[in-house]
Structures are given as C-alpha cells and as structure tokens.
Design an enzyme around this catalytic site. Structure first.
Site, PDB file in Angstrom:
ATOM      1  CB  CYS A  47     -55.160 -36.435  63.369  1.00 22.19           C
ATOM      2  SG  CYS A  47     -55.544 -34.977  64.365  1.00 22.19           S
ATOM      3  CB  CYS A  65     -52.487 -34.561  64.851  1.00 21.53           C
ATOM      4  SG  CYS A  65     -53.657 -35.184  66.064  1.00 21.53           S
TER       5      CYS A  65
END
Length: 148
Positions: free
Chosen positions: A73, A70
């Site tokens: 993230c 991600c």
C-alpha cells in the site's frame, strides 16, 4: 450544459461543475468554502464522509483501500496520487484506510490490500487487488469508462 456534481473534500458541500470545462483542464473551487474541488487523491475522513462522496458525486469514483502497516500500500500510494493528478476532474480519487473505516471496508468485502474499486452511480463496477503503478491505474480506469 452537461454538469457533474462533486462533493467538496474540505467542507462536504455539493458543487456543480461543467464537464466541458473539466475536460478542458479547469479545476473549480468550492462555492461554499473556496477550497479546490480537485486536489488529487483525497482521504475519506470517516464512513459518513465516504458515503457522502459516493452518494452525491456523479463522477466515477476510484477508491484505494489501504492500511498504514501495508508495505505494498505504501509503495502504491505515490502511484495512486500520480494517477489522480493526471485524471482528476474525470474521476474522484478517494483513499480509504481500512483500519479507520472498518464499516466501509466490510461493506465492500475487502479481503486484501491494496484493492482498488471503481464505483459508478453508487455501485461497484470493477475491482483490482494488488499494488500497481500509475500507468496501469490509468489504463484500468480508462478500461472502465473513465476518460483521461
């Protein structure tokens, strides 16, 4: 004396620490293994480790649900770490890799990442989806009762 219970991120033993000393900046070591109890943001090793922290720590727990693939993230990770460094001792900052801890991610019904969840006394009290910076993480935590 007002005490907090905190699980050692290294050996898993429960330790007691003075709220007053934590508020004064003291960061104690584990009585069992000697490792620091507040190394900043820590990674839950598995679902049982996550549960141990939630069930046996009476500090608020700020959880970052994330995954290695991600992009947002990855961008938020250093921000979460910076917020943890600034607020460690007033809350436990715990990272949960949703790919590795699928049971925990499912339990919290994580549908998008990154998602932050605030847990107090074993119950979710707030959540926020999306990447953000350290100052907003701190502001969000404080708005839910965590003291810097």
């Amino acid at each position: 004396m007002d005490e907090v219970l905190v699980v050692c991120p290294h050996c898993g033993k429960v330790n007691r620490a003075s709220r007053e000393k934590l508020a004064g900046g003291l960061r104690p070591d584990c009585g069992a293994c000697g490792a620091t109890l507040f190394p900043g943001a820590i990674e839950a090793k598995d679902d049982a480790d996550f549960e141990r922290h939630v069930a046996r720590t009476n500090l608020p727990i700020l959880v970052d649900f994330w995954a290695a693939w991600c992009g947002p993230c990855k961008m938020m990770a250093p921000q979460f770490a910076a917020a943890a460094k600034k607020m460690d001792g007033s809350a436990r900052f715990l990272k949960v890799d949703t790919e590795s801890l699928q049971q925990t991610a499912a339990r919290f019904n994580i549908r998008s990442i990154p998602t932050m969840v605030m847990i107090v006394n074993g119950r979710e009290i707030a959540r926020q989806a999306g990447a953000t910076d350290a100052s907003n993480i701190i502001r969000w935590a404080m708005s839910h009762g965590v003291h810097a």
